[in-house]
Motif scaffolding. Structure first.
Motif, mmCIF file in Angstrom:
data_model
loop_
_atom_site.group_PDB
_atom_site.id
_atom_site.type_symbol
_atom_site.label_atom_id
_atom_site.label_comp_id
_atom_site.label_asym_id
_atom_site.label_seq_id
_atom_site.Cartn_x
_atom_site.Cartn_y
_atom_site.Cartn_z
ATOM 1 N N ALA A 332 -10.487 -0.304 13.689
ATOM 2 C CA ALA A 332 -9.321 -1.028 14.178
ATOM 3 C C ALA A 332 -9.371 -2.520 13.864
ATOM 4 O O ALA A 332 -8.497 -3.271 14.327
ATOM 5 C CB ALA A 332 -9.184 -0.827 15.692
ATOM 6 N N ASP A 333 -10.327 -2.941 13.077
ATOM 7 C CA ASP A 333 -10.462 -4.361 12.755
ATOM 8 C C ASP A 333 -9.278 -4.837 11.913
ATOM 9 O O ASP A 333 -8.843 -4.157 10.965
ATOM 10 C CB ASP A 333 -11.763 -4.602 12.004
ATOM 11 C CG ASP A 333 -12.055 -6.076 11.821
ATOM 12 O OD1 ASP A 333 -12.511 -6.715 12.776
ATOM 13 O OD2 ASP A 333 -11.797 -6.572 10.707
ATOM 14 N N SER A 334 -8.727 -6.012 12.260
ATOM 15 C CA SER A 334 -7.552 -6.530 11.558
ATOM 16 C C SER A 334 -7.868 -6.947 10.129
ATOM 17 O O SER A 334 -7.057 -6.745 9.212
ATOM 18 C CB SER A 334 -6.961 -7.713 12.331
ATOM 19 O OG SER A 334 -5.832 -8.236 11.666
ATOM 20 N N THR A 335 -9.049 -7.510 9.898
ATOM 21 C CA THR A 335 -9.408 -7.921 8.538
ATOM 22 C C THR A 335 -9.565 -6.715 7.611
ATOM 23 O O THR A 335 -9.293 -6.808 6.407
ATOM 24 C CB THR A 335 -10.713 -8.732 8.579
ATOM 25 O OG1 THR A 335 -11.754 -7.928 9.153
ATOM 26 C CG2 THR A 335 -10.534 -9.992 9.407
ATOM 27 N N ARG A 352 0.295 -15.407 9.767
ATOM 28 C CA ARG A 352 -0.938 -15.095 10.478
ATOM 29 C C ARG A 352 -0.718 -14.114 11.625
ATOM 30 O O ARG A 352 -1.651 -13.456 12.048
ATOM 31 C CB ARG A 352 -1.563 -16.382 11.023
ATOM 32 C CG ARG A 352 -1.970 -17.368 9.937
ATOM 33 C CD ARG A 352 -2.622 -18.601 10.545
ATOM 34 N NE ARG A 352 -3.036 -19.540 9.508
ATOM 35 C CZ ARG A 352 -3.618 -20.709 9.747
ATOM 36 N NH1 ARG A 352 -3.857 -21.076 11.022
ATOM 37 N NH2 ARG A 352 -3.957 -21.501 8.747
ATOM 38 N N ASP A 353 0.485 -14.055 12.144
ATOM 39 C CA ASP A 353 0.785 -13.179 13.279
ATOM 40 C C ASP A 353 1.320 -11.845 12.780
ATOM 41 O O ASP A 353 2.424 -11.416 13.116
ATOM 42 C CB ASP A 353 1.795 -13.847 14.215
ATOM 43 C CG ASP A 353 1.289 -15.167 14.755
ATOM 44 O OD1 ASP A 353 0.052 -15.311 14.843
ATOM 45 O OD2 ASP A 353 2.109 -16.046 15.057
ATOM 46 N N GLU A 358 -0.111 -1.865 11.645
ATOM 47 C CA GLU A 358 1.260 -1.373 11.732
ATOM 48 C C GLU A 358 2.026 -1.628 10.439
ATOM 49 O O GLU A 358 2.853 -0.799 10.024
ATOM 50 C CB GLU A 358 1.966 -2.047 12.913
ATOM 51 C CG GLU A 358 1.403 -1.670 14.272
ATOM 52 C CD GLU A 358 1.567 -0.189 14.559
ATOM 53 O OE1 GLU A 358 2.553 0.396 14.071
ATOM 54 O OE2 GLU A 358 0.714 0.374 15.259
ATOM 55 N N LEU A 359 1.778 -2.762 9.807
ATOM 56 C CA LEU A 359 2.443 -3.043 8.539
ATOM 57 C C LEU A 359 2.018 -2.040 7.472
ATOM 58 O O LEU A 359 2.834 -1.596 6.653
ATOM 59 C CB LEU A 359 2.116 -4.470 8.092
ATOM 60 C CG LEU A 359 2.774 -4.958 6.798
ATOM 61 C CD1 LEU A 359 4.299 -4.932 6.938
ATOM 62 C CD2 LEU A 359 2.292 -6.352 6.439
ATOM 63 N N TYR A 360 0.755 -1.661 7.489
ATOM 64 C CA TYR A 360 0.295 -0.641 6.534
ATOM 65 C C TYR A 360 0.970 0.703 6.819
ATOM 66 O O TYR A 360 1.356 1.417 5.888
ATOM 67 C CB TYR A 360 -1.221 -0.500 6.624
ATOM 68 C CG TYR A 360 -1.815 0.313 5.494
ATOM 69 C CD1 TYR A 360 -2.398 -0.312 4.409
ATOM 70 C CD2 TYR A 360 -1.788 1.709 5.508
ATOM 71 C CE1 TYR A 360 -2.943 0.417 3.357
ATOM 72 C CE2 TYR A 360 -2.322 2.451 4.474
ATOM 73 C CZ TYR A 360 -2.887 1.796 3.401
ATOM 74 O OH TYR A 360 -3.403 2.519 2.354
ATOM 75 N N LYS A 361 1.122 1.059 8.107
ATOM 76 C CA LYS A 361 1.783 2.318 8.446
ATOM 77 C C LYS A 361 3.220 2.348 7.937
ATOM 78 O O LYS A 361 3.664 3.340 7.338
ATOM 79 C CB LYS A 361 1.760 2.522 9.963
ATOM 80 C CG LYS A 361 0.401 2.870 10.534
ATOM 81 C CD LYS A 361 0.516 3.110 12.037
ATOM 82 C CE LYS A 361 -0.833 3.470 12.632
ATOM 83 N NZ LYS A 361 -0.730 3.696 14.099
ATOM 84 N N LYS A 362 3.971 1.251 8.175
ATOM 85 C CA LYS A 362 5.374 1.212 7.742
ATOM 86 C C LYS A 362 5.466 1.292 6.220
ATOM 87 O O LYS A 362 6.285 2.053 5.674
ATOM 88 C CB LYS A 362 6.037 -0.060 8.257
ATOM 89 C CG LYS A 362 6.164 -0.124 9.774
ATOM 90 C CD LYS A 362 6.813 -1.427 10.215
ATOM 91 C CE LYS A 362 6.918 -1.499 11.734
ATOM 92 N NZ LYS A 362 7.507 -2.786 12.186
ATOM 93 N N SER A 363 4.656 0.522 5.536
ATOM 94 C CA SER A 363 4.707 0.545 4.068
ATOM 95 C C SER A 363 4.282 1.897 3.525
ATOM 96 O O SER A 363 4.849 2.390 2.537
ATOM 97 C CB SER A 363 3.810 -0.566 3.501
ATOM 98 O OG SER A 363 4.193 -1.834 3.991
#
Length: 451
Positions: A332-335, A352-353, A358-363
């Motif tokens: 679950a690490d953001s980096t 940065r925010d 979630e962005l990876y899931k949508k794409s």
């Protein structure tokens, strides 16, 4: 420490007392026990070497400081020709002494002569050279020296016995020690084989605390069923089972004298036995005793685990996150998801925010829907034929329907083969058939343009 010593192409075994024997102790044992047995005198000067060329000079150091371990071959390099031992029953009449021998006997003892060459490694090592090796490193036709010693001391009766001997060595390679009496590395434990064909071995491990491991193998037709039970405080904690086919790892030459000819696929046997039996036993023992993990991905620090996760694809990362809470928190690490998003979609966001997961899931969903739409509904082409453009009649063409029937409409006549279907136009919109008039005011030669 047990070593092999070779003198004049004769190999003998030497057992040195103590945990850290020195080179001086080895020289004394060789002088007292081996020189006389090979027909040499006690005053024979010699040097020791591992490869037959480089000498071991510092006699005060321990053998382990030279990299010598139990089972190594030590070459004895003689500094003077060996004296012929004459027994009491031999007389001078049976062996007359020549002038050269008489000169040699009258030569005083002293430092070695430089004109006498030392024995080379080829002269001393007529047999195979044993290198430190694990079962996982053995190629076809090779076997570790430890397996050779175990194989000869065990006196196997069947291919299943040979597999158990190799399995015992794999347990020793991973740090297990036989329970009970103290044994050397080249001996099988007492009672490891019964008359009924049942094999039983018991081990302890320094990483498993007070737990004990009992390995019981039973032959069932062509299969060898191995059950390993982990016992903690007198209670069986877990049992692991493994099935092996002896014909997959033992050749038809197993009754021979060489373990290298008896075994095959040692790499596969090492991988299967350790991954499915040995390592799970160690992990179960440490889990039962509430000890931290000793090896594997769980033993890695967080920064190294993230480096490993970055090398995986997104499906492997998601599956690994469902294994345990530790892997779920690391996945679950953001980096990590920022790296995966930039790697898989080649898009760089400066904000940065951003919730990169979630962005990876949508794409990923958008890309999957596009690919699914292309597979289900491919681009369709119109079924009705596109009408061909009509060309005005070109004067000056000889033959064809245009000259034979000049009264018929031109759209009912077929196109002449010399006229292209699609007209070629210039940037001004005029037909590119050379129909423009030259500057002289005369019609251009159409035949020359169509040749």
């Amino acid at each position: 420490m047990k070593l092999r010593v070779r003198i004049n192409k004769q190999t003998s075994r030497v057992d040195l007392p103590g945990e850290e024997p020195t080179l001086t102790e080895l020289s004394d044992v060789i002088k007292q026990t081996l020189l006389t047995s090979t027909g040499l005198g006690l005053n024979t000067e010699f040097s020791l070497s591992l490869n037959g060329s480089e000498l071991l000079l510092d006699s005060g150091q321990t053998l382990s400081s030279f990299g010598i371990v139990s089972g190594d071959l030590i070459c004895v390099l003689l500094r003077q020709p060996p004296a012929v031992a004459v027994t009491s029953g031999e007389t001078s009449s049976t062996a007359p002494i020549t002038d050269d021998q008489q000169t040699a006997t009258q030569r005083p003892l002293g430092p070695p002569l430089l004109t006498e060459p030392l024995h080379t490694s080829d002269e001393l090592d007529s047999g195979p050279v044993w290198e430190p090796m694990l079962c996982s490193e053995a190629e076809e036709g090779q076997s570790p020296l430890s397996l050779e010693l175990l194989y000869h001391s065990a006196r196997v009766w069947s291919p299943n016995d040979a597999v158990i001997v190799a399995a015992h060595l794999l347990m020793l390679e991973t740090g297990f020690t036989p329970q009970g009496n103290e044994l050397t590395a080249e001996e099988m434990p007492a009672g490891w084989r019964s008359v009924a064909g049942v094999h039983k071995l018991e081990y302890v491990h320094p990483l498993c605390g007070t737990s004990q491991v009992s390995v019981v193998a039973v032959s069932m037709g062509p299969l060898l069923i191995i059950n390993a039970a982990l016992t903690l405080a007198g209670t069986i904690y877990s049992v692991h089972k493994l099935q092996l086919n002896a014909s997959s790892y033992v050749t038809d030459e197993w009754p021979g004298e060489s373990a290298a000819a008896a075994f095959k696929n040692l790499k596969k046997l090492s991988r299967v036995y350790k991954d499915q039996l040995v390592y799970p036993l160690i992990a179960a023992a440490r889990e039962a005793m509430a000890l931290p993990v000793a090896f594997g991905l769980l033993a890695l620090p967080p920064e190294l685990l993230l480096r490993v996760l970055r090398l995986l694809d997104v499906h492997s990362v998601v599956r690994l996150s469902a294994v345990s809470r530790h892997f779920n928190a690391s996945a679950a690490d953001s980096t990590l998801w920022r790296h995966l998003y930039r790697r898989d979609f080649s898009v760089h966001h400066r904000s940065r925010d951003v919730d990169w997961r979630e962005l990876y899931k949508k794409s990923y969903k958008i890309r999957s829907e596009r690919r699914r739409a292309l597979r289900c509904c491919p681009p369709s082409f119109p079924s009705t034929p596109v009408p061909r453009p009509l060309l005005p009649p070109v004067p000056g063409i000889i033959g064809g329907e245009y000259d034979q029937r000049p009264t018929l409409p031109h759209d009912l006549l077929p196109y002449p083969p010399s006229i292209p279907i699609i007209p070629i136009a210039d940037p001004a919109g005029r037909l590119g058939l050379g129909l423009h008039r030259p500057t002289g005011g005369q019609m251009a030669n159409i035949r020359r343009g169509l040749i």
